[in-house]
Design an enzyme around this catalytic site. Sequence first.
Site, PDB file in Angstrom:
ATOM      1  N   TYR A 157      -5.917   5.992   0.425  1.00 45.24           N
ATOM      2  CA  TYR A 157      -5.915   4.853   0.167  1.00 45.24           C
ATOM      3  C   TYR A 157      -5.062   4.153   0.463  1.00 45.24           C
ATOM      4  CZ  TYR A 157      -8.112   0.255   0.340  1.00 45.24           C
ATOM      5  OH  TYR A 157      -8.206  -0.840   0.505  1.00 45.24           O
ATOM      6  N   LYS A 161      -2.805   2.033   3.514  1.00 43.96           N
ATOM      7  CA  LYS A 161      -2.467   0.599   3.528  1.00 43.96           C
ATOM      8  C   LYS A 161      -0.891   0.080   3.221  1.00 43.96           C
ATOM      9  CE  LYS A 161      -6.653  -1.056   3.411  1.00 43.96           C
ATOM     10  NZ  LYS A 161      -6.619  -2.099   4.642  1.00 43.96           N
TER      11      LYS A 161
END
Length: 254
Positions: A157, A161
């Site tokens: 994740y 990002k």
Amino acid sequence: MSKSTGKVAVVTGATGGIGFEVAKRLGKDGYTVVLNGIEDEVGAKRAQELTAEGITAEYRGFDVTSEEAVTSNIVAIGEKYGKIDVLVNNAGGLGGRSRFEEMTTEFYRKVMALNLDSVFFASRAAIPFLKKGEHPSIINYTSNAGWTAGGPGAGIYGTSKAGVHAITRALAKDLAEYGIRANAVSPGTIDTPFHAQIKATKPEVFASWANNIMLGRLGQPEDVAGVVSFLASKDASFITAETIQIGGGQALGI
């Protein structure tokens, strides 16, 4: 009541949480708002809610991880309205947790697709229509995890990002000659259904999160919507390649 001024905003992942508040705020700013999601019943209901508030809104159901679905829908939106003024790449998520040793390639690709591929697919398809827009811009969502690499099991994740942070700046460089801006917001802990499970099962843990935020409270979806509204507006016409932290000082720690 809001009156459409001919400006068009596309908001992905807009059927709940932050995305819906962003769509509502842009609608109140005078945009015709196209909401995207994958839950068609909820999406249709959300569009009706906005319409009831005097906002011109429509819902389009498609999966932001599907190149074909994103491209065909964004092109259809652009052709219908003749332009796109703002693309808000709001869709994204944790996708689950996995440590690297046990991580499957499928999980890795799923998280990267949800958070990074989706931005690429939607932005690429929207560019020809953004070129026809008024003060056109792309607004992406990164996260503190893009700098900290995320907590246990959230490494991919965080990686995805960090990619959003970089692609935002790359888009800004690539599109500056057309007057198209690209910026990102980085929400901190926002009180949305995203945290519903921990709120219900461990309310004391949820409540304690505010202790790590300088301003002493969790963010609200409206806090993010206000910043997105600003970035989309003429007032931000000299801002590009920036990421704005919306976390009450959380990123600095206490």
